[in-house]
Design an enzyme around this catalytic site. Structure first.
Site, PDB file in Angstrom:
ATOM      1  N   ASP A   5       0.872  -1.166   0.000  1.00  0.00           N
ATOM      2  CA  ASP A   5       0.000   0.000   0.000  1.00  0.00           C
ATOM      3  C   ASP A   5       0.923   1.234   0.000  1.00  0.00           C
ATOM      4  O   ASP A   5       2.133   1.126   0.257  1.00  0.00           O
ATOM      5  CB  ASP A   5      -0.940  -0.018   1.210  1.00  0.00           C
ATOM      6  CG  ASP A   5      -2.165   0.868   0.971  1.00  0.00           C
ATOM      7  OD1 ASP A   5      -2.103   1.748   0.087  1.00  0.00           O
ATOM      8  OD2 ASP A   5      -3.169   0.689   1.663  1.00  0.00           O
TER       9      ASP A   5
HETATM   10  C1  BGC Z   1      -5.075   3.208   0.261  1.00  0.00           C
HETATM   11  C2  BGC Z   1      -5.108   2.278  -0.932  1.00  0.00           C
HETATM   12  C3  BGC Z   1      -4.966   3.085  -2.185  1.00  0.00           C
HETATM   13  C4  BGC Z   1      -3.667   3.864  -2.127  1.00  0.00           C
HETATM   14  C5  BGC Z   1      -3.417   4.715  -3.357  1.00  0.00           C
HETATM   15  C6  BGC Z   1      -3.877   4.145   0.234  1.00  0.00           C
HETATM   16  O1  BGC Z   1      -4.006   5.154   1.154  1.00  0.00           O
HETATM   17  O2  BGC Z   1      -5.096   2.465   1.444  1.00  0.00           O
HETATM   18  O3  BGC Z   1      -6.290   1.538  -0.927  1.00  0.00           O
HETATM   19  O4  BGC Z   1      -5.039   2.250  -3.300  1.00  0.00           O
HETATM   20  O5  BGC Z   1      -3.696   4.723  -1.024  1.00  0.00           O
HETATM   21  O6  BGC Z   1      -4.265   5.803  -3.377  1.00  0.00           O
END
Ligand code: BGC
Length: 936
Positions: A705
């Site tokens: 993530d």
């Molecule tokens: C989230 C993800 C997301 C990523 C990119 C993170 O804060 O948990 O689900 O895909 O950001 O935006």
């Protein structure tokens, strides 16, 4: 009808249908719904002005061309009229009560203030209306869980007052819940409205979908994918939810209905799988047979009522308790009929496997430790329209306990705790008892050391990725020529809003440096998901119905069709991977991201993810299944450790992912921010290598993530990329510049100390290259098999961004063009347009001092800067950028006047000083050039 490949009107029609099918009708006394033709409707609730199309955070940041809410939809239908007096009263009130956005990332309020409705006013309105509709709206999302407070899980006093007065005044009141997740429902008994329905957050077509159910054009066929209990404290996870440091899965596998149906039926207000229709159906089990490791049966569904409609058939198994203990019901199959006319029947066929009937023995109590076993005894199959169905489809008797799949210990807990287990009572009910959970006997990282990859060797050089693609060399040979430095760079994804890919997207990976590009590795693009395509530069995309809404439709074909369109739009925007579907389990109703996920049940979760993946695969793009795994809350999401038994992990949390990999062909996975049983998931060799790849045969990429940490629980660090790569989590997402190692990761020093090997890096590089080779970016790069791209390019629209404010930006006597920061709209989704006028032509630089003002370190605050229509720079601050920093953006070869545009996709950025400075005058050059042109 257009013959466009990407036809947004057709897309919208499928989305509208999907919303309508996802709506769950919980109560409908005296046939309050559907609305009678000509009905005069009194529409209450301020959500008539701001329909929530989705929850908040990364999964909700889709820029939509439009959002149809419930009011717009009702107003567009001349079969109905809205009470004008009530409408005018709301229109007046809203002027002084605008939508409150909150400030910054994760700060949007869960609810908005309501206009008070007195008993007298409700009475007065009721005299001129036939029926009342009360809208209740809620949001929540990333970084901000719901809470058991008024305005979140509970109704506010104002909302209660509205319900009290409206239900007292009107003969019929319909309550519609525009929410991403279930909320407290005790008020239904208290105010007894005629009808209640969850209309969810349905994306840009949400209001139209709701209209179709209200009008009866679509007969509701949505069913709950979560159990609604009387009280939040009734949920078995409640005592262990929301901790900042550690959450223990004491309820073990007894999540949602697995708990309620086994131990506490009386605590349930609306059971799992429940939902009403405007007609009635009979469900009759027919032939039941089994062979080898499969079982088959047929069910006949007949519409016994007076309106056409669809029925959802759910199949549950009741397994023997044996030594392991089991929930009294588990969903193993479901299906949905077509629209059946009154009196019409349809046969539905179901298949299940013996693997689905097995339970995981993590203690060895059955004599088969770390195996999925079928315990001896009777397996009874029930069919019906919710978890409480009693129609028996068949019974299978296992004469002895046998192993369905022998596995080995992985991801077992490292601390002592106790877990729930049923104790059968004489009257056939079960009592809760607790037993110690078997602990890990071996560390996943020690297993890794005995299983190190071989070096990929080759003696060729000058190879390109195309040589692998065309079978002129092997992937091993290709990877073997990458230097260590190139290997460090290829595992670093860049973003957010990398200029190397589609503007405003979440991440770029693959050929992120010149030398990787020279090897013929193009740069692949990924972006959020799951509620549509997120492009922070303001580009519009289709806002999809949320996961909870789609799953409630129980119509996998429809979801697949919807995701065909989504896949096409993803491809059209030159994105290879959508960051979704989100498939975490609704362990607790307060998880803020439940709107992005599907259900408390792993089978529903797995099947929905499969449908979405298959839908996108049709057009060569894919989805990243996330968050792998046990992302069950937002509170403390990058610090918290989830402690659970190997059984609960496998049967509840991993099952859906396993299905998506094995049946849905998932080939991109995102790990979580948090940690599970000793390791951050990004660094869990057990999770990412042993279970995902070795057990399930996963053959794709795993990414972290965004800015996730690596390492052991409680010692996470986002520069610890060695730990991440060791686990075979191929990509760290995201760093600003891979070559400059802006994230300051430890790869270079770790290879020297032996904490990571070149072979481990090569293994990740090979995973990444293989993935890219099979994605549209590669087809475009080598210009083969890309007819879809060519057709889509022909259909490209020239989208103009609307702007909220126009500012004139002039040079002063010192030669500097200063902008007043107060003139810039920094709010979410806002655009400020500047006319820049210089006294001389030349190269300028825009200098600005900015900082983030956010409560979460993981806040994402993007700003896109355009010159005329061209995007010149995207800046994404994170919550950690709380110190003032100066950013310089070159504006070369400027004419004397041009437009500059700022677009903020989120709020939370503060700008202190901002000005243009002349770097080099080009007045003379321009003058000469124009003179020459004149001569020609
Ligand atoms: C989230 C993800 C997301 C990523 C990119 C993170 O804060 O948990 O689900 O895909 O950001 O935006």
């Amino acid at each position: 009808m257009s013959n466009k490949l990407f036809d947004v009107e057709k897309f919208a029609a499928v989305a509208r249908r999907a919303v309508a099918e996802g709506i769950v009708l919980l109560k409908n006394d005296d046939n309050a719904l559907p609305l009678k033709k000509g009905a005069k409707i009194a529409l209450f609730g301020r959500s008539q002005f701001n329909y929530y199309k989705s929850g908040t955070g990364s999964g909700g940041m889709v820029n939509t061309a439009y959002v149809v809410g419930v009011r717009e939809a009702l107003e567009s239908d001349d079969r109905f009229s809205l009470n004008a007096k009530l409408k005018d009263t709301y229109d007046e009130w809203i002027k002084d009560h605008p939508y409150e956005l909150g400030e910054g990332w994760a700060a949007e309020p869960w609810f908005q203030e309501e206009m008070p409705i007195s008993a007298d006013f409700a009475k007065e309105i009721s005299e001129e209306s036939d029926v009342a509709i009360v809208l209740i709206g809620r949001t929540a999302g990333e970084d901000q869980d719901n809470s058991n407070k008024q305005g979140s899980y509970l109704l506010t006093d104002d909302e209660r007052e509205i319900l009290k007065n409206v239900t007292a005044a009107f003969k019929q009141t319909v309550v519609l819940l525009n929410v991403g997740n279930i909320i407290d429902m005790k008020w239904v008994e208290e105010y007894n409205p005629s009808a209640v329905a969850y209309i969810w957050q349905g994306g840009q077509e949400g209001g139209n979908g709701a209209l179709d159910v209200l009008s009866g054009d679509v007969n509701p066929s949505g069913r709950l994918t979560d159990t609604i209990a009387r009280d939040i404290t009734d949920y078995p996870s409640d005592a262990n939810f929301g901790g900042e440091k550690c959450n223990i899965q004491q309820e073990d596998i007894y999540v949602g209905y697995r708990y309620f149906e086994t131990f506490a039926k009386e605590k349930v207000l609306y059971p799992f799988g429940f939902g009403l229709s405007y007609t009635t159906f009979s469900i009759e089990a027919k032939k039941f047979e089994g062979e080898d490791d499969k079982g088959y049966f047929t069910v006949t569904v007949t519409n016994t009522g007076k309106r056409k409609g669809q029925q959802v058939v759910q199949v549950y198994v009741s397994k023997p308790q044996g030594d392991l203990g089991n929930p009294v019901r588990e969903l193993i199959a479901f299906g949905k009929t077509k629209e059946l006319e009154p009196g019409e029947s349809q046969d539905l066929q179901f298949t299940f496997t013996s693997y689905q009937l097995s339970s995981f023995d993590d203690s060895g109590v059955t004599g088969h430790k770390n195996a999925y076993v079928l315990q001896e005894g009777e397996y009874t199959f029930y069919v019906g329209d919710n978890v409480r169905c009693e129609e028996i489809a068949g019974v299978y008797s296992a004469a002895e306990t046998r192993v369905a799949k022998q596995l080995s210990e992985a991801l077992a807990p490292v601390v002592d705790f106790e877990r729930m287990k049923p104790v059968p009572q004489e009257d056939g009910t079960f009592k809760v008892s607790y037993e110690p959970v078997p602990k890990a006997t071996i560390d996943g990282d020690d297993i890794r050391k005995t299983n190190m990859p071989q070096e990929l060797t080759g003696n060729k050089s000058g190879l390109k990725l195309l040589d692998v693609f065309d079978n002129r060399c092997t992937m091993e040979e290709f990877i073997s020529q990458l230097s260590n430095e190139e290997l460090f760079c290829i595992v670093r994804g860049e973003g957010m809003s990398s200029p190397k890919v589609t503007p405003g997207c979440g991440g770029a990976f693959g050929g992120v440096t010149d030398s990787l590009l020279e090897k013929g590795i193009p740069v692949a693009c990924c972006t959020d998901g799951p509620s549509g395509i997120r492009m922070d530069c303001g580009k519009k995309a289709f806002a999809m119905p949320n996961g909870a809404c789609l799953a409630s439709g129980w119509n996998l074909e429809l979801s697949e069709e919807l995701y065909n369109w989504e896949g096409l739009e993803v491809r059209k925007n030159k994105v290879d991977v959508l960051l979704g579907p989100g498939m975490n389990i609704h362990r607790h109703p307060l998880n803020g991201r439940n709107f992005e996920y599907f259900s408390e049940d792993p089978y529903v979760t797995g099947k929905n993810a499969i449908a979405q993946l298959k839908g996108m695969h049709k057009y060569g793009v894919t989805g990243t299944i996330k968050h792998f795994a046990l992302n069950t809350q937002e509170t403390g999401r990058h610090t918290v450790e989830h402690v659970a038994s190997a059984r609960a992990i496998r049967e509840i949390y991993l099952k859906g992912f396993e299905m998506a990999v094995k049946e849905g062909g998932a080939h991109a996975v995102m790990t979580t921010y948090g940690s599970v049983n000793g390791y951050y998931t990004s660094s869990s060799y057990d999770l990412v290598t042993r279970i995902l790849r070795e057990e399930w045969g996963f053959d794709g990429i795993v990414m972290t993530d965004w800015w996730a940490k690596g390492g052991k629980s409680y010692h996470g660090d986002n520069s610890n990329m060695a730990a991440i790569v060791r686990a075979q989590n191929d990509l760290y997402m995201v760093t600003g510049n891979a070559e400059l190692n802006t994230n300051k990761d430890n790869l270079e020093e770790s290879i020297k100390t032996g904490d990571i090997t070149r072979e481990e890096l090569q293994r990740c590089a090979a995973n990444i290259c293989k993935f890219i080779m099979n994605k549209p970016v590669f087809a475009r790069y080598i210009d083969r098999d890309n007819d879809i791209d060519k057709k889509l390019a022909e259909e490209a629209d020239d989208e103009e961004l609307a702007f909220d404010k126009m500012v004139l930006c002039d040079v002063d006597e010192t030669g500097i063009a200063t902008i007043n920061p107060a003139d810039i709209n920094t709010g979410r989704n806002s655009t400020t347009m500047f006319t820049v006028s210089f006294k001389e032509r030349g190269d300028y630089k825009l200098k600005m001092t900015v900082r983030a003002n956010a409560t979460s370190e993981l806040a994402q605050i993007p700003l896109s800067i355009f010159r005329d229509k061209l995007l010149v720079k995207m800046i994404t601050l994170t919550g950690e950028d709380s110190d003032w920093q100066t950013i310089e953006v070159p504006f070369d070869a400027c004419a004397m006047t041009f437009f500059m545009k700022f677009y903020f996709a989120q709020d939370g950025m503060e700008i202190k000083d901002i000005k243009f400075e002349l770097v080099k005058s080009r007045e003379e050059e321009f003058r000469l050039m124009f003179a020459r042109m004149g001569e020609e």
